[in-house]
Design a protein around this motif. Structure first.
Motif, PDB file in Angstrom:
ATOM      1  N   SER A   4     -44.520 -14.342  24.881  1.00 44.16           N
ATOM      2  CA  SER A   4     -44.409 -13.180  23.999  1.00 44.16           C
ATOM      3  C   SER A   4     -44.387 -13.611  22.540  1.00 44.16           C
ATOM      4  O   SER A   4     -45.018 -12.975  21.683  1.00 44.16           O
ATOM      5  CB  SER A   4     -43.149 -12.374  24.329  1.00 44.16           C
ATOM      6  N   LEU A   5     -43.672 -14.672  22.258  1.00 44.96           N
ATOM      7  CA  LEU A   5     -43.604 -15.197  20.901  1.00 44.96           C
ATOM      8  C   LEU A   5     -44.989 -15.662  20.435  1.00 44.96           C
ATOM      9  O   LEU A   5     -45.423 -15.351  19.319  1.00 44.96           O
ATOM     10  CB  LEU A   5     -42.602 -16.348  20.831  1.00 44.96           C
ATOM     11  N   LEU A   6     -45.691 -16.375  21.294  1.00 46.43           N
ATOM     12  CA  LEU A   6     -47.038 -16.852  20.950  1.00 46.43           C
ATOM     13  C   LEU A   6     -48.005 -15.678  20.737  1.00 46.43           C
ATOM     14  O   LEU A   6     -48.830 -15.707  19.817  1.00 46.43           O
ATOM     15  CB  LEU A   6     -47.561 -17.784  22.042  1.00 46.43           C
ATOM     16  N   SER A   7     -47.888 -14.661  21.582  1.00 46.29           N
ATOM     17  CA  SER A   7     -48.737 -13.474  21.435  1.00 46.29           C
ATOM     18  C   SER A   7     -48.451 -12.769  20.119  1.00 46.29           C
ATOM     19  O   SER A   7     -49.373 -12.318  19.427  1.00 46.29           O
ATOM     20  CB  SER A   7     -48.509 -12.508  22.600  1.00 46.29           C
ATOM     21  N   ALA A   8     -47.180 -12.678  19.770  1.00 45.88           N
ATOM     22  CA  ALA A   8     -46.800 -12.038  18.505  1.00 45.88           C
ATOM     23  C   ALA A   8     -47.335 -12.829  17.316  1.00 45.88           C
ATOM     24  O   ALA A   8     -47.858 -12.239  16.360  1.00 45.88           O
ATOM     25  CB  ALA A   8     -45.280 -11.902  18.422  1.00 45.88           C
ATOM     26  N   PHE A   9     -47.237 -14.148  17.354  1.00 44.34           N
ATOM     27  CA  PHE A   9     -47.738 -14.965  16.239  1.00 44.34           C
ATOM     28  C   PHE A   9     -49.253 -14.824  16.084  1.00 44.34           C
ATOM     29  O   PHE A   9     -49.758 -14.740  14.964  1.00 44.34           O
ATOM     30  CB  PHE A   9     -47.346 -16.430  16.407  1.00 44.34           C
ATOM     31  N   ALA A  10     -49.965 -14.805  17.197  1.00 43.43           N
ATOM     32  CA  ALA A  10     -51.424 -14.603  17.129  1.00 43.43           C
ATOM     33  C   ALA A  10     -51.750 -13.232  16.537  1.00 43.43           C
ATOM     34  O   ALA A  10     -52.679 -13.093  15.733  1.00 43.43           O
ATOM     35  CB  ALA A  10     -52.043 -14.748  18.517  1.00 43.43           C
ATOM     36  N   ALA A  11     -50.961 -12.244  16.900  1.00 39.85           N
ATOM     37  CA  ALA A  11     -51.173 -10.901  16.375  1.00 39.85           C
ATOM     38  C   ALA A  11     -50.812 -10.818  14.898  1.00 39.85           C
ATOM     39  O   ALA A  11     -51.487 -10.133  14.124  1.00 39.85           O
ATOM     40  CB  ALA A  11     -50.369  -9.889  17.183  1.00 39.85           C
ATOM     41  N   PHE A  12     -49.750 -11.521  14.488  1.00 37.69           N
ATOM     42  CA  PHE A  12     -49.400 -11.551  13.068  1.00 37.69           C
ATOM     43  C   PHE A  12     -50.543 -12.142  12.242  1.00 37.69           C
ATOM     44  O   PHE A  12     -50.846 -11.672  11.149  1.00 37.69           O
ATOM     45  CB  PHE A  12     -48.123 -12.368  12.819  1.00 37.69           C
ATOM     46  N   LYS A  13     -51.155 -13.172  12.780  1.00 43.52           N
ATOM     47  CA  LYS A  13     -52.297 -13.780  12.083  1.00 43.52           C
ATOM     48  C   LYS A  13     -53.423 -12.761  11.939  1.00 43.52           C
ATOM     49  O   LYS A  13     -54.032 -12.646  10.879  1.00 43.52           O
ATOM     50  CB  LYS A  13     -52.774 -15.013  12.845  1.00 43.52           C
ATOM     51  N   GLU A  14     -53.705 -12.031  13.011  1.00 41.37           N
ATOM     52  CA  GLU A  14     -54.745 -11.004  12.980  1.00 41.37           C
ATOM     53  C   GLU A  14     -54.376  -9.886  12.013  1.00 41.37           C
ATOM     54  O   GLU A  14     -55.231  -9.371  11.293  1.00 41.37           O
ATOM     55  CB  GLU A  14     -54.959 -10.429  14.386  1.00 41.37           C
ATOM     56  N   LEU A  15     -53.117  -9.522  11.994  1.00 39.86           N
ATOM     57  CA  LEU A  15     -52.646  -8.444  11.126  1.00 39.86           C
ATOM     58  C   LEU A  15     -52.766  -8.825   9.651  1.00 39.86           C
ATOM     59  O   LEU A  15     -53.136  -8.001   8.820  1.00 39.86           O
ATOM     60  CB  LEU A  15     -51.194  -8.092  11.474  1.00 39.86           C
ATOM     61  N   GLY A  16     -52.463 -10.083   9.351  1.00 41.95           N
ATOM     62  CA  GLY A  16     -52.565 -10.545   7.971  1.00 41.95           C
ATOM     63  C   GLY A  16     -51.500  -9.972   7.059  1.00 41.95           C
ATOM     64  O   GLY A  16     -51.672  -9.925   5.849  1.00 41.95           O
ATOM     65  N   ASP A  17     -50.383  -9.551   7.617  1.00 38.16           N
ATOM     66  CA  ASP A  17     -49.293  -8.982   6.833  1.00 38.16           C
ATOM     67  C   ASP A  17     -48.453 -10.118   6.229  1.00 38.16           C
ATOM     68  O   ASP A  17     -47.974 -10.988   6.950  1.00 38.16           O
ATOM     69  CB  ASP A  17     -48.430  -8.088   7.734  1.00 38.16           C
ATOM     70  N   LYS A  18     -48.288 -10.107   4.951  1.00 34.61           N
ATOM     71  CA  LYS A  18     -47.569 -11.177   4.260  1.00 34.61           C
ATOM     72  C   LYS A  18     -46.068 -11.155   4.511  1.00 34.61           C
ATOM     73  O   LYS A  18     -45.389 -12.149   4.300  1.00 34.61           O
ATOM     74  CB  LYS A  18     -47.824 -11.097   2.758  1.00 34.61           C
ATOM     75  N   ARG A  19     -45.516 -10.047   4.964  1.00 31.86           N
ATOM     76  CA  ARG A  19     -44.075  -9.957   5.177  1.00 31.86           C
ATOM     77  C   ARG A  19     -43.585 -10.999   6.177  1.00 31.86           C
ATOM     78  O   ARG A  19     -42.497 -11.531   6.036  1.00 31.86           O
ATOM     79  CB  ARG A  19     -43.682  -8.558   5.689  1.00 31.86           C
ATOM     80  N   ARG A  20     -44.353 -11.293   7.193  1.00 28.48           N
ATOM     81  CA  ARG A  20     -43.902 -12.233   8.228  1.00 28.48           C
ATOM     82  C   ARG A  20     -43.749 -13.633   7.659  1.00 28.48           C
ATOM     83  O   ARG A  20     -42.807 -14.337   7.968  1.00 28.48           O
ATOM     84  CB  ARG A  20     -44.873 -12.237   9.409  1.00 28.48           C
ATOM     85  N   SER A  21     -44.681 -14.049   6.823  1.00 29.29           N
ATOM     86  CA  SER A  21     -44.583 -15.405   6.271  1.00 29.29           C
ATOM     87  C   SER A  21     -43.442 -15.522   5.257  1.00 29.29           C
ATOM     88  O   SER A  21     -42.907 -16.584   5.045  1.00 29.29           O
ATOM     89  CB  SER A  21     -45.909 -15.808   5.625  1.00 29.29           C
ATOM     90  N   GLU A  22     -43.070 -14.392   4.646  1.00 24.10           N
ATOM     91  CA  GLU A  22     -41.966 -14.406   3.692  1.00 24.10           C
ATOM     92  C   GLU A  22     -40.609 -14.541   4.383  1.00 24.10           C
ATOM     93  O   GLU A  22     -39.672 -15.053   3.805  1.00 24.10           O
ATOM     94  CB  GLU A  22     -41.987 -13.137   2.854  1.00 24.10           C
ATOM     95  N   GLU A  23     -40.515 -14.086   5.640  1.00 24.48           N
ATOM     96  CA  GLU A  23     -39.254 -14.167   6.369  1.00 24.48           C
ATOM     97  C   GLU A  23     -38.928 -15.589   6.770  1.00 24.48           C
ATOM     98  O   GLU A  23     -37.777 -15.950   6.946  1.00 24.48           O
ATOM     99  CB  GLU A  23     -39.295 -13.280   7.613  1.00 24.48           C
ATOM    100  N   HIS A  24     -39.945 -16.426   6.998  1.00 22.69           N
ATOM    101  CA  HIS A  24     -39.690 -17.780   7.480  1.00 22.69           C
ATOM    102  C   HIS A  24     -40.088 -18.794   6.453  1.00 22.69           C
ATOM    103  O   HIS A  24     -40.974 -19.190   6.041  1.00 22.69           O
ATOM    104  CB  HIS A  24     -40.430 -18.026   8.799  1.00 22.69           C
TER     105      HIS A  24
END
Length: 187
Positions: free
Chosen positions: A167-187
């Motif tokens: 699930s974590l890997l699927s979410a990360f792949a989807a975040f990459k597809e989404l291209g939303d900068k908020r995720r990279s700012e959290e980590h």
């Protein structure tokens, strides 16, 4: 002596073989020949419609699951020609609602290629599926919609327990597809 014989058939002959042969391998081979045949410039609109209808009928039938999977996969060609083809979308939605794992994941993946936000709720629901294959397809499809609900749904997916952190890997792949900068700012 080894020799290969090839019998040239018309689209209608391949269509008959695909629909009525008792041999599953012959049906699969006929399906591939049909799709290749309708991609040619000589294929008529009526022949393309017949092939599309036969693929939808097979995809939603009770035939062997691998044949149905092949039919679902081949529908991607038609959807690439017209992203709003209601007959194909209806067929894919039927598969999503009635099938499990491989077929459902394939139908979600193909429907997700339309990048249409109106299917976001379907993908959101599929994130709770027991099949990790379906969850991965749904996460990517949801990301392609760029819907407002996507980011929060993917954050929840990162916390979903799964075998080998799928699930974590699927979410990360989807975040990459989404291209939303908020995720990279959290980590």
């Amino acid at each position: 002596w080894i020799k290969e014989l090839r019998f040239e058939k018309t689209i209608d002959e391949y269509l008959y073989e695909f629909q009525f042969s008792k041999d599953i391998l012959a049906r699969q081979a006929a399906m591939l020949e049909l799709v290749n045949g309708i991609k040619s410039e000589t294929a008529t609109a009526a022949q393309k419609l017949k092939v599309k209808d036969a693929l939808c009928l097979t995809a939603t039938s009770t035939d062997y699951w691998r044949l149905r999977l092949g039919a679902v996969t081949q529908l991607q060609y038609f959807l690439s020609l017209e992203k709003n083809d209601t007959s194909i979308i209806s067929c894919l939605l039927t598969v999503i609602n009635n099938e499990k794992s491989w077929l459902k994941a394939s139908a979600i993946r193909i429907l997700g290629n339309t990048n249409t936000a109106k299917y976001a709720d379907i993908y959101l629901q599929a994130l709770n599926d027991s099949s990790e294959r379906v969850v991965a397809a749904a996460a990517l499809a949801l990301a392609k919609t760029k819907s407002k609900i996507t980011f929060d749904a993917l954050v929840r997916l990162t916390k979903k327990p799964s075998m080998k952190s799928q699930s974590l890997l699927s979410a990360f792949a989807a975040f990459k597809e989404l291209g939303d900068k908020r995720r990279s700012e959290e980590h």
